[in-house]
Scaffold this active site. Structure first.
Site, short mmCIF file in Angstrom:
data_model
loop_
_atom_site.label_atom_id
_atom_site.label_comp_id
_atom_site.label_asym_id
_atom_site.label_seq_id
_atom_site.Cartn_x
_atom_site.Cartn_y
_atom_site.Cartn_z
CD GLU A 28 -2.83 1.14 2.46
OE1 GLU A 28 -3.69 2.04 2.55
OE2 GLU A 28 -2.76 0.18 3.26
CD GLU A 170 -10.11 -2.11 6.34
OE1 GLU A 170 -10.07 -0.95 6.82
OE2 GLU A 170 -9.33 -3.01 6.70
CD GLU A 289 -6.10 -4.45 4.77
OE1 GLU A 289 -5.87 -4.11 5.97
OE2 GLU A 289 -6.57 -3.68 3.93
#
Length: 494
Positions: A28, A170, A289
């Site tokens: 990321e 998310e 994740e």
């Protein structure tokens, strides 16, 4: 005191094939994962493209198969077109997710070149926070269309061949830029998925599940999203991070109990939706994740300045953390019938198995070792292992077996086991009688240390490394003694 435990193995009790995508990771644009992690043009090891060769070597050694990119929370405000074209013309943007400045020096094309060097597949995350259907179609065209259109010609060269896309990140979380209700997100995910499938019928699409199982909307979120998007997606995501709370090491070592329950709950919810819809389709889980993360430390140190690539959540991992990571890999393998992809977050510097310093060395954190060994030794099919072991008490999960284990079978037999006991060694036994052939010990490794707080550092990068584990074979009987708070891998060959 030495405890006694046994494993019951049967080659006919197959869970599923081992999925190489279980051994995924996550890059990321956060902290020093990209800038100062995989990319540092001024580093002595950097190639002509600016990528650190010492980090690349460790990524290959780690055995990573797939990498999720470019986020994470970052993706919910990301404009992908900022990172293509001449680097000198790319804009600097605010990243609201991590209160940082993004230079866009590394964009899609640079990252895809890095992925080719690393030999990894890319799981691309789409921005459904501040953007939507058209932007998803645009970036898909840029990445995958052979040529002859405005966006594919802008790319130049061959298409990147990405087949797996996350429909946002998310979106259940109020912290997410563009956070949505389950019904609003489900509709957007379904609309985006239908549009992408019209462009590419073979595409694999992952809907956003709950960002963790303690969310107040957990379960209801998955049910609502899948009621709307069931026919258009292949998988739903799961995210989980673990840390010892209030010094409760016993519960921390049993974190895989929570991961097991999380996976089973999401699978049950998805199956319930499928049953109501009378659908023959089964939704899989992308656990894209997961890791040990000392989240409480991060929350206590908020970012105040707008800087490029600040040091964020560069946790130093100890022996207990490595044992927990090994146990989480056991849980993921055990659910290979439903978990078809998994990404440890993240790859370098940011809650990562690899650390790298500017102009300095890169090294393996303690959690590197169980991951690398499991990735190398787990192959073939996953076997359903029955564990017979004493129980110990945990405040969070109640009584838990001191031993957890999983096995994989190809031309050899691999056993991965964790001893959660804080005080006692455990004599672990199992039999190869059900497996034809004359078996012998191939290799066996142990991650353990008398000092559970020991870490690997720049000054002492090999303070914690796997050590050979003594394994005894007496006919069909296999025995090994596992120290307290330890992770082990045993490989038998014919």
């Amino acid at each position: 005191m030495t405890l006694h435990a046994s494993l019951h193995l049967d080659p006919a009790r197959v869970v599923a094939p081992v999925s190489r995508r279980t051994f995924g990771s996550f890059v990321e644009h956060m902290g020093r994962c990209v800038y100062g992690g995989i990319y540092e043009p001024a580093h002595p090891s950097a190639g002509a493209d600016g990528f650190r060769q010492d980090v690349l070597a460790l990524v290959r050694e780690l055995g990573v198969s797939v990498v999720r990119y470019p986020g994470g929370n970052f993706v919910s405000g990301y404009r992908w077109e900022d990172g293509v074209g001449p680097v000198s013309e790319r804009p600097v943007r605010r990243d609201l997710a991590w209160h940082s400045l993004e230079t866009n020096e590394v964009g899609i094309d640079e990252f895809m070149r890095w992925a080719a060097l690393a030999g990894v597949e890319v799981m691309y995350a789409l921005n459904l926070g501040t953007r939507g259907v058209q932007e998803a179609l645009d970036v898909h065209e840029y990445l995958t269309f052979p040529g002859g259109t405005a966006l594919s010609d802008r790319r130049g060269g061959k298409p990147y061949g990405i087949s797996m896309f996350c429909l946002g990140n998310e979106m259940d979380g109020p912290w997410q830029t563009g956070h949505k209700t389950a019904s609003a997100y489900g509709r957007l995910a379904a609309e985006t998925a239908r549009a992408l499938r019209s462009a590419d019928p073979g595409i694999e699409l992952i809907a956003c599940g709950s960002s963790n199982s303690s969310m107040p909307t957990f379960g209801a979120w998955e049910a609502t999203v899948l009621e709307i998007a069931y026919d258009t997606v292949d998988s739903i995501s799961a995210h989980a991070y673990y840390e010892p709370v209030d010094g409760d090491l016993a519960s921390f070592l049993a974190s895989a109990v929570d991961m097991d329950h999380f996976i089973d709950s999401v699978a049950a919810t998805a199956d319930s939706v499928g049953a109501r819809r009378k659908s023959p389709k089964r939704i899989n889980i992308s656990f894209d994740e997961w890791n040990v993360w000392y989240h409480s430390r991060f929350m206590a140190e908020p970012q105040t300045e707008w800087t490029t690539a600040p040091r964020l959540i560069e946790d130093a991992y100890n022996v207990a953390d490595a044992v927990v990571v090994g146990s989480l890999l056991i849980a993921l393998l055990r659910h290979s019938d439903r978990v078809t992809a998994a990404c440890q977050a993240q790859l370098v510097n940011v809650i990562a198995p690899i650390r790298a310093e500017p102009d300095g060395p890169a090294w393996r954190q303690t959690i590197f070792h169980p991951y690398a060994l499991t990735s190398r030794l787990a192959a073939g099919t996953v076997l359903d292992v029955v564990v017979d072991a004493p129980l110990y008490e945990t405040d969070r999960y109640g009584p838990v077996p001191v031993i957890d284990a999983v096995a994989t079978l190809d031309e050899g037999l691999s056993i991965f086991a964790v001893n959660r006991s804080l005080t006692d060694s455990t004599e672990l036994t199992f039999s190869t009688a059900a497996f034809p052939g004359a078996w012998r010990a191939g290799e066996a490794w142990l991650v353990s240390d008398a000092d559970l707080t020991a870490t690997n550092t720049q000054a002492a990068p090999d303070r914690v490394v796997p050590r050979p584990l003594d394994v005894s074979l007496d006919g069909d009987a296999v025995t090994a003694v596992l120290p307290p708070v330890s992770w082990s891998a045993i490989r038998l060959t014919c």
